[in-house]
Motif scaffolding. Structure first.
Motif, PDB file in Angstrom:
ATOM      1  N   VAL A  41       0.834  -1.205   0.000  1.00 13.37           N
ATOM      2  CA  VAL A  41       0.000   0.000   0.000  1.00 13.37           C
ATOM      3  C   VAL A  41       0.865   1.249   0.000  1.00 13.37           C
ATOM      4  N   ARG A  42       1.901   1.251   0.828  1.00 11.01           N
ATOM      5  CA  ARG A  42       2.776   2.426   0.907  1.00 11.01           C
ATOM      6  C   ARG A  42       3.497   2.677  -0.408  1.00 11.01           C
ATOM      7  N   ARG A  43       3.973   1.613  -1.054  1.00 13.61           N
ATOM      8  CA  ARG A  43       4.684   1.789  -2.326  1.00 13.61           C
ATOM      9  C   ARG A  43       3.728   2.265  -3.423  1.00 13.61           C
ATOM     10  N   ALA A  44       2.466   1.832  -3.372  1.00 14.35           N
ATOM     11  CA  ALA A  44       1.509   2.191  -4.427  1.00 14.35           C
ATOM     12  C   ALA A  44       0.912   3.573  -4.223  1.00 14.35           C
ATOM     13  N   THR A  45       0.801   4.018  -2.979  1.00 10.67           N
ATOM     14  CA  THR A  45       0.085   5.269  -2.694  1.00 10.67           C
ATOM     15  C   THR A  45       0.952   6.366  -2.105  1.00 10.67           C
ATOM     16  N   GLY A  46       2.111   5.995  -1.562  1.00 13.69           N
ATOM     17  CA  GLY A  46       2.919   6.974  -0.843  1.00 13.69           C
ATOM     18  C   GLY A  46       2.423   7.235   0.562  1.00 13.69           C
ATOM     19  N   ARG A  47       1.407   6.488   0.990  1.00 11.75           N
ATOM     20  CA  ARG A  47       0.823   6.637   2.319  1.00 11.75           C
ATOM     21  C   ARG A  47       0.839   5.287   3.027  1.00 11.75           C
ATOM     22  N   SER A  48       0.964   5.301   4.340  1.00 13.53           N
ATOM     23  CA  SER A  48       0.901   4.046   5.075  1.00 13.53           C
ATOM     24  C   SER A  48      -0.526   3.510   5.056  1.00 13.53           C
ATOM     25  N   LEU A  49      -0.663   2.224   5.297  1.00 14.60           N
ATOM     26  CA  LEU A  49      -1.993   1.624   5.376  1.00 14.60           C
ATOM     27  C   LEU A  49      -2.795   2.304   6.479  1.00 14.60           C
ATOM     28  N   GLN A  50      -2.138   2.623   7.585  1.00 16.26           N
ATOM     29  CA  GLN A  50      -2.818   3.302   8.695  1.00 16.26           C
ATOM     30  C   GLN A  50      -3.342   4.667   8.259  1.00 16.26           C
TER      31      GLN A  50
END
Length: 377
Positions: free
Chosen positions: A165-174
């Motif tokens: 998720v972080r690699r795809a969005t730049g945001r943590s899952l949290q």
């Protein structure tokens, strides 16, 4: 013991209160439990029992957290941000070696990576930090060839999917969970408890019965993969209650088993997922709901030995129906959605009983809920 059941049920849902009262009365210790049910989005059951628990009490929900984490993955796949059929390594280049580069995101989410832990285990601080876990696991050797089997990744599945998720969005899952799910619905289910809510938090407590202790002692040696997955192969063995009560766990909210919340919030999470809530449409489209509930893992779980264990990350719910999906937690909690009956169910308990996992009272509680819901049509 004599326990007072507090809270309310809607007209017609009295059998659920009776089932909850029977559970509470049969407990040898104060149960410190909450039960919430929504039917087509409306609250129909809101109950609690215990000497030191009310409907607003926040506590660790262990792997019930995974339901929130898998909901984030399902949302991002539905949006086209994540492609479940792509290799994990196409998002996360460091995720290589030992066949990991061939593993798809779908296989990862369905507990197929084999990266259930590392030799020597993790510290409490490491288990609390998904970024640290992901970094340690990226180059680790799996415990089976990725994609050839599946097994419960108890403490690490949220870190692994969270790194994608972080690699795809730049945001943590949290962060995605907070922005897309928790904050919009005002859910009291947190991955990272805000400091100002510490006053509502109460620790999970351990109070096994003599019969539970005897059963645990006579159970023989634990399977090796089970010990690895639950971080029990380290010295000293990880204490699950110490983990969920650890300040680092509360602060960082690891997505596998570090959530803090209430039964009300668990039920509301699943109501929002499948039927909409508070005038908002359902988070998941019907085709996404069907995909997350669809059995992804036929056969036996290599860690827990459970059969046909997972849909798309979520646990299958054979006691409810093939369209239902959800996740249990180590202290005995449970959350699930059933699109067929319109039920969203949340059960939490602070009184952890050995050996842990889905508590047996969920059987009669779920049966009572479904009987009423099916009678209403």
């Amino acid at each position: 013991m004599s326990v007072t059941v507090n809270g309310t049920v809607a007209a017609g849902w009295e059998p659920v209160r009776e089932a909850f009262a029977a559970f509470a009365a049969a407990e040898p210790h104060s149960p410190e439990a909450q039960l919430a049910v929504r039917h087509h989005g409306l609250t129909v059951v809101d109950l609690w029992a215990g000497e030191d628990t009310d409907g607003d009490t926040l506590s660790g929900v262990f792997s019930v957290t995974k339901g929130a984490a898998h909901l984030v993955v399902a949302l991002l796949a539905q949006d086209g941000v994540l492609d479940l059929e792509r290799p994990v390594s196409s998002y996360w280049p460091e995720f290589t070696g030992h066949g990991k580069e061939r593993l798809t995101v779908r296989q990862l989410v369905a507990h197929g990576s084999g990266l259930i832990g590392v030799p020597g285990g993790f510290s409490y601080e490491e288990v609390a930090d998904d970024a640290v876990l992901a970094a340690r696991l990226a180059g680790a050797e799996p415990y089976w060839e990725p994609g050839t089997a599946y097994g419960y990744h108890a403490f690490v599945i949220g870190a692994l999917t969270g790194e994608v998720v972080r690699r795809a969005t730049g945001r943590s899952l949290q962060e995605v969970y907070e922005e897309r799910v928790r904050a919009p619905y005002g859910l009291d289910l947190y991955m990272g408890l805000p400091p100002e809510l510490e006053g509502r938090w109460k620790p999970v407590e351990m109070a096994p019965t003599p019969a539970q202790l005897e059963a645990l002692a006579s159970g023989g040696p634990l399977p090796e993969l089970l010990k690895v997955a639950f971080n029990w192969h380290r010295e000293p063995r990880m204490d699950l209650v110490a983990h969920v009560n650890h300040p680092a766990t509360r602060a960082k909210g690891p997505a596998s088993a570090g959530g803090i919340g209430t039964a009300r919030a668990v039920a509301a999470l699943y109501a929002a997922a499948v039927g909409g809530l508070d005038g908002r449409p359902a988070l998941l489209k019907p085709e996404t709901v069907a995909d997350v509930a669809r059995l992804h893992t036929p056969g036996q779980d290599s860690v827990t030995a459970e059969p046909d264990h997972f849909g798309l990350g979520f646990e299958t719910q054979p006691q409810v129906g093939p369209e239902a999906f959800g996740h249990s937690g180590a202290a005995g909690g449970q959350g699930f959605a059933d699109p067929v009956t319109g039920i969203a169910y949340g059960f939490t308990r602070r009184r952890f009983g050995l050996p842990g996992g889905l508590a047996p009272e969920n059987g009669p509680l779920t049966a009572a809920v479904l009987e009423v819901a099916r009678g209403l049509g």
